[in-house]
Design a protein around this motif. Structure first.
Motif, PDB file in Angstrom:
ATOM      1  N   UNK A 106       4.764 -11.758  48.196  1.00  0.00           N
ATOM      2  CA  UNK A 106       5.308 -13.034  48.840  1.00  0.00           C
ATOM      3  C   UNK A 106       6.435 -13.198  48.259  1.00  0.00           C
ATOM      4  N   UNK A 107       6.157 -13.541  46.918  1.00  0.00           N
ATOM      5  CA  UNK A 107       7.430 -14.075  45.955  1.00  0.00           C
ATOM      6  C   UNK A 107       8.404 -12.896  46.043  1.00  0.00           C
ATOM      7  N   UNK A 108       8.201 -11.724  45.973  1.00  0.00           N
ATOM      8  CA  UNK A 108       9.318 -10.767  46.279  1.00  0.00           C
ATOM      9  C   UNK A 108      10.068 -10.801  47.430  1.00  0.00           C
ATOM     10  N   UNK A 109       9.324 -10.813  48.350  1.00  0.00           N
ATOM     11  CA  UNK A 109       9.948 -10.970  49.845  1.00  0.00           C
ATOM     12  C   UNK A 109      10.753 -12.201  50.114  1.00  0.00           C
ATOM     13  N   UNK A 133      15.689 -19.241  30.660  1.00  0.00           N
ATOM     14  CA  UNK A 133      14.705 -18.339  30.154  1.00  0.00           C
ATOM     15  C   UNK A 133      13.517 -18.384  31.223  1.00  0.00           C
ATOM     16  N   UNK A 134      13.291 -17.201  31.624  1.00  0.00           N
ATOM     17  CA  UNK A 134      12.331 -17.098  32.723  1.00  0.00           C
ATOM     18  C   UNK A 134      10.808 -16.969  32.238  1.00  0.00           C
ATOM     19  N   UNK A 135       9.836 -17.003  33.348  1.00  0.00           N
ATOM     20  CA  UNK A 135       8.591 -16.796  32.508  1.00  0.00           C
ATOM     21  C   UNK A 135       8.170 -15.304  32.321  1.00  0.00           C
ATOM     22  N   UNK A 136       7.430 -15.343  31.360  1.00  0.00           N
ATOM     23  CA  UNK A 136       6.807 -13.876  30.930  1.00  0.00           C
ATOM     24  C   UNK A 136       5.999 -13.327  31.923  1.00  0.00           C
ATOM     25  N   UNK A 157      11.712  -8.376  40.182  1.00  0.00           N
ATOM     26  CA  UNK A 157      11.489  -9.682  40.402  1.00  0.00           C
ATOM     27  C   UNK A 157      12.636 -10.475  39.412  1.00  0.00           C
ATOM     28  N   UNK A 158      12.431 -10.467  38.152  1.00  0.00           N
ATOM     29  CA  UNK A 158      13.587 -11.212  37.195  1.00  0.00           C
ATOM     30  C   UNK A 158      14.993 -10.780  37.780  1.00  0.00           C
ATOM     31  N   UNK A 182      10.976 -22.656  40.183  1.00  0.00           N
ATOM     32  CA  UNK A 182       9.586 -22.241  40.227  1.00  0.00           C
ATOM     33  C   UNK A 182       9.142 -21.173  38.933  1.00  0.00           C
ATOM     34  N   UNK A 183      10.331 -20.458  38.742  1.00  0.00           N
ATOM     35  CA  UNK A 183      10.012 -19.162  37.665  1.00  0.00           C
ATOM     36  C   UNK A 183      10.706 -19.637  36.345  1.00  0.00           C
TER      37      UNK A 183
END
Length: 329
Positions: A106-109, A133-136, A157-158, A182-183
Motif C-alpha cells: 500500500x505504501x509503495x502504491x 534521513x529516512x527510516x532504516x 521505496x526510498x 511519515x518516513x
C-alpha cells in the motif's frame, strides 16, 4: 385416416379413461398405436394426464397492510437494501489485502500514485535538495508490524521518497509533505548545529583529539611557533620525524606554524596514536580561532578521526586471528 379406423381409436381411448387402476400410457400404447397417428396419440395422452392430476388452484386474498404509507415505503427500501446486501461480495479495504506484505505494498502504491500525479512539477538541481534521513529498514518494519520486507524492495521505496523530495521546495504540495513526513526519522542529523566555541579570556582555544587509545588536549594561542607536549619540546617527545610532522600537520597544511603556540597534554597508547591524537586536537583548536579553515583542514585529513584500532590477541590464537599450526592440521 379413414372414418372406421378413427371411430375405433376414439372408442378405445374412451374405454381407457374409465380404467383408474391402470396407467394411461400402458393401456393406450398397445391399442391406440394401431389406429392413431403419433400426433393424435400424443394429444390424447397429454390431455388425459392433465385431466387426471390437475387440481383447482385457489389463492387467498393478499393481507391488508394497515401501516402508514411512510412506514410501508421504509420497509420496502429496507427490503431492497437487504436484498442488495445479500448479493454484494465484501471487498477488502486494501487492494493488497491478500498479499504477504499489504502495508508495504500500500505504501509503495501510494508513493507511485503521488509521483505520477506530480511528476511534471519542476525539481531542484542535484545537490540542492533538502537533506533528509529516512527510516532504516528495521525502523520501517517496526512501524508496519514486522512485515517480511526485503532490503531491495525497501530501497525502491526510498528511491521514490528521494524523487518526491527533489520537487522544488516552493511548489511542494501539502499532500507530498504529509507523505514524506511519515518516513522521516524522528531526529534529523542534518539539522544538528555544532556548538560554537570561542577562545577564553586569555585567548587560548582548546581542542580534544583521540586516536586508538590515546587522548590529547591541545591549547592553541597566538605566538611565535613554540610547541610543548607534556612539558617537553616536540623533538624531545617524539624521536621519529614522521611523528613530529604528524603532530603539527594541521599547522603545516594551513601555513600557520609560526603564528600559534601549542601546549598539548597527551596520555595513553603509543607514539603513533599520540601523534595523531595531537593532530586532531590542534586542528579543532585552530578552527576555534579561524573557522574558515575547516575546508582546508578537511582536505588535509585533519578533522576526521580515524576509527581504526589494533585488533588484540584472542585466547587460543597466536595473534589476533592466526591459529596455531596444530589446529590447521
Amino acid at each position: 385416416m379413414k372414418g372406421p379406423e378413427l371411430h375405433r381409436g376414439i372408442r378405445a381411448a374412451i374405454q381407457c379413461l374409465h380404467r383408474p387402476t391402470s396407467s394411461t400410457h400402458s393401456v393406450l400404447a398397445p391399442r391406440l398405436r394401431r389406429h392413431l397417428t403419433p400426433k393424435t396419440f400424443r394429444c390424447l395422452t397429454t390431455d388425459n394426464h392433465q385431466g387426471s392430476e390437475s387440481q383447482p388452484d385457489f389463492k387467498a386474498a393478499p393481507e391488508i397492510d394497515l401501516s402508514p404509507e411512510s412506514q410501508r415505503k421504509e420497509d420496502h427500501e429496507q427490503a431492497s437494501k437487504d436484498a442488495l446486501l445479500n448479493r454484494i461480495r465484501i471487498v477488502p479495504a486494501s487492494p493488497s489485502y491478500f498479499t504477504a506484505k499489504p502495508s508495504f505494498t500500500d505504501d509503495l502504491l501510494s508513493l507511485q500514485a503521488l509521483l505520477r500525479k506530480y511528476q511534471t512539477l519542476p525539481v531542484m538541481p542535484p545537490g540542492q535538495a533538502p537533506r533528509v534521513a529516512w527510516l532504516t529498514l528495521e525502523e520501517y518494519k517496526s512501524m508496519v508490524g514486522s512485515e517480511p520486507v526485503k532490503s531491495a524492495r525497501y530501497t525502491r521505496l526510498v528511491e521514490l521518497l528521494q524523487r518526491l523530495n527533489y520537487i522544488n521546495v516552493e511548489l511542494v504540495p501539502q499532500e507530498v509533505h504529509k507523505a514524506l513526513d511519515r518516513y522521516k526519522r524522528a531526529i534529523q542529523p542534518n539539522l544538528n548545529v555544532a556548538k560554537k566555541h570561542f577562545p577564553d579570556q586569555v585567548g587560548r582555544a582548546l581542542g580534544i583529539g583521540r586516536r586508538k587509545t590515546s587522548v590529547a588536549r591541545a591549547y592553541l594561542i597566538e605566538g611565535e611557533g613554540e610547541i610543548l607536549i607534556n612539558g617537553k619540546s616536540l623533538t624531545q617527545f617524539f624521536g621519529r620525524v614522521h611523528d613530529r610532522e604528524s603532530a603539527i600537520w594541521a599547522l603545516k597544511a594551513t601555513e600557520r606554524v609560526s603564528k600559534y603556540n601549542v601546549f598539548a597534554l597527551v596520555e595513553g597508547g603509543g607514539t603513533t596514536g599520540q601523534a595523531e591524537a595531537i593532530t586532531l586536537a590542534v586542528a579543532k583548536a585552530l578552527m576555534v580561532h579561524e573557522p574558515l579553515l575547516k575546508p582546508a583542514l578537511r582536505r588535509a585529513g585533519c578533522v576526521t578521526r580515524d576509527p581504526r584500532k589494533v585488533e588484540r590477541k584472542k585466547p587460543g590464537k597466536l595473534k589476533a586471528r592466526k591459529m596455531p599450526a596444530w589446529v590447521k592440521r
